[in-house]
Scaffold this motif. Structure first.
Motif, short mmCIF file in Angstrom:
data_model
loop_
_atom_site.label_atom_id
_atom_site.label_comp_id
_atom_site.label_asym_id
_atom_site.label_seq_id
_atom_site.Cartn_x
_atom_site.Cartn_y
_atom_site.Cartn_z
N ASP A 196 0.82 -1.22 0.00
CA ASP A 196 0.00 0.00 0.00
C ASP A 196 0.86 1.27 0.00
O ASP A 196 0.61 2.20 -0.76
CB ASP A 196 -0.96 -0.01 1.20
CG ASP A 196 -1.87 -1.22 1.18
OD1 ASP A 196 -2.41 -1.51 0.10
OD2 ASP A 196 -2.01 -1.90 2.21
N TYR A 197 1.87 1.29 0.85
CA TYR A 197 2.73 2.48 0.91
C TYR A 197 3.55 2.62 -0.37
O TYR A 197 3.65 3.71 -0.95
CB TYR A 197 3.65 2.39 2.14
CG TYR A 197 4.50 3.63 2.35
CD1 TYR A 197 3.95 4.79 2.89
CD2 TYR A 197 5.85 3.65 1.99
CE1 TYR A 197 4.71 5.93 3.08
CE2 TYR A 197 6.63 4.79 2.17
CZ TYR A 197 6.06 5.92 2.72
OH TYR A 197 6.82 7.06 2.90
N ARG A 198 4.14 1.53 -0.81
CA ARG A 198 4.98 1.56 -2.00
C ARG A 198 4.19 2.00 -3.23
O ARG A 198 4.69 2.74 -4.09
CB ARG A 198 5.61 0.18 -2.24
CG ARG A 198 6.70 -0.15 -1.22
CD ARG A 198 7.03 -1.64 -1.20
NE ARG A 198 7.40 -2.16 -2.52
CZ ARG A 198 7.58 -3.46 -2.77
NH1 ARG A 198 7.44 -4.34 -1.80
NH2 ARG A 198 7.91 -3.86 -3.98
N ALA A 199 2.96 1.51 -3.35
CA ALA A 199 2.15 1.82 -4.52
C ALA A 199 1.66 3.27 -4.51
O ALA A 199 1.73 3.97 -5.51
CB ALA A 199 0.96 0.85 -4.59
N ARG A 200 1.18 3.72 -3.36
CA ARG A 200 0.47 5.00 -3.33
C ARG A 200 1.36 6.22 -3.11
O ARG A 200 0.97 7.34 -3.45
CB ARG A 200 -0.60 4.96 -2.23
CG ARG A 200 -1.74 3.97 -2.51
CD ARG A 200 -2.69 3.87 -1.32
NE ARG A 200 -3.19 5.17 -0.91
CZ ARG A 200 -3.44 5.52 0.35
NH1 ARG A 200 -3.26 4.65 1.33
NH2 ARG A 200 -3.88 6.72 0.63
#
Lengths: 216, 108
Positions: free
Chosen positions: A141-145
């Motif tokens: 989630d963090y890496r993508a967003r």
């Protein structure tokens, strides 16, 4: 990260700040593979068990306390601040930190710019300073967003950046690691370097939070 | 084509920083310690990008492995590729270790 481990361990530090060893065990196959590789490497003389023990001790000495010392020095010592921003690797050597084989780039938060760090491809992180990255930093989630909606992520950390301020997201990689130099909070003009260092949090050096001062 | 690791810009769920936070386990630290030592300037048995290449080559399995298990797979495959130990040596050692750990776990 495996979901089975998340909330098993609550108390992570003793009253004197030493980490409690977290002895949660992984699945049998995972522990088998790790133990087998480690024992083969030791039998072949590639590494020793003492090397491993010392490497873990070094890891345990890293974290926000060490990062906080660097940030506080930059706040009180203008020469150091300039060196930290222009040649990070050399500047942190003052604190016994060896960034090799990676390079360190320190990015400074100002009234105009807020910086935030991610590794979209994996989990690159200034480990020689901050130790192992938090679980959320490594998750999808963090890496993508982070590169698409950093302000929304910052809000989830309780950090509101005014619209007039630019948000810059830095994507770390195998060779280059970023550390955020947060802004010195108001109301700390007469504080000592040691007092300032204690204010600095890990999240402020990743750039998902600001450093809070006595008036925040 | 986007590899399994290449997540930048994709949609995602909430970060929930308070949930996804735990002190690394001793087992996780041992894996990190091995990687630091194998990749250090003295041993030079690998680099971060080589570890990533191994993880990315897991393809669909990339998301099946939790983070530290994925790193462990990478170390294992990298050391096999570099001939530090052989597949036969690793399998024999795994059999020995598995039996030991099973006995230890059932006794505890």
């Amino acid at each position: 990260m495996s979901d089975q481990h998340h909330d098993l361990v609550h108390a992570t530090h003793t009253h004197d700040g030493k980490p409690i060893q977290n002895d949660d065990r992984p699945p049998l196959e995972a522990e088998t593979l790790e133990t087998a590789i480690r024992e083969l490497l030791i039998e072949k003389g590639v590494i020793s068990s003492d090397d491993i023990r010392r490497a873990i001790e070094t890891m345990d000495d890293r974290g926000e306390a060490l990062g906080g010392k660097i940030v506080a020095r930059a706040w009180v010592d203008e020469d150091f601040r300039q060196r930290l921003l222009s040649e990070g690797d050399a500047a942190v050597r003052d604190f016994g930190i060896d960034m090799r084989p990676t390079e360190l780039c320190v990015v400074e938060n100002t009234d105009e710019v807020h910086n935030m760090v991610v590794c979209t491809l994996c989990s690159c992180y200034p480990r020689p300073i901050l130790g192992l990255p938090p679980v959320w930093y490594k998750r999808r989630d963090y890496r993508a967003r982070a590169v698409r909606e950093p302000r929304a992520i910052l809000a989830e950390f309780g950090t509101t950046i005014p619209e007039r301020k630019q948000v810059r997201v830095h994507d770390s990689n195998a060779d280059l690691r970023y550390l955020v130099l947060p802004q010195r909070p108001a109301g700390t003009d007469d504080w000592s370097e040691e007092q300032l260092a204690e204010l600095v949090t890990r999240d402020s050096m990743i750039g998902v939070a600001d450093v809070r001062g006595p008036t925040d | 084509m986007r590899g399994p690791h290449d997540l930048g810009g994709l949609p995602g769920g909430p970060i929930e920083p308070a949930v996804h936070e735990h002190e690394p386990t001793h087992w996780e630290k041992r894996i990190e310690a091995m990687m630091v030592l194998l990749f250090d300037t003295k041993r030079r048995l690998g680099r971060v990008d080589e570890s990533r290449r191994m993880q990315e080559a897991l393809g669909e399995d990339y998301h099946k492995y939790p983070y530290y298990e994925r790193r462990l797979q990478a170390v294992s495959r990298l050391m096999l590729e570099k001939g530090v130990f052989s597949q036969e040596e690793l399998e024999a050692k795994q059999r020995e270790v598995r039996a030991r750990l099973e006995a230890e776990r059932s006794g505890s």
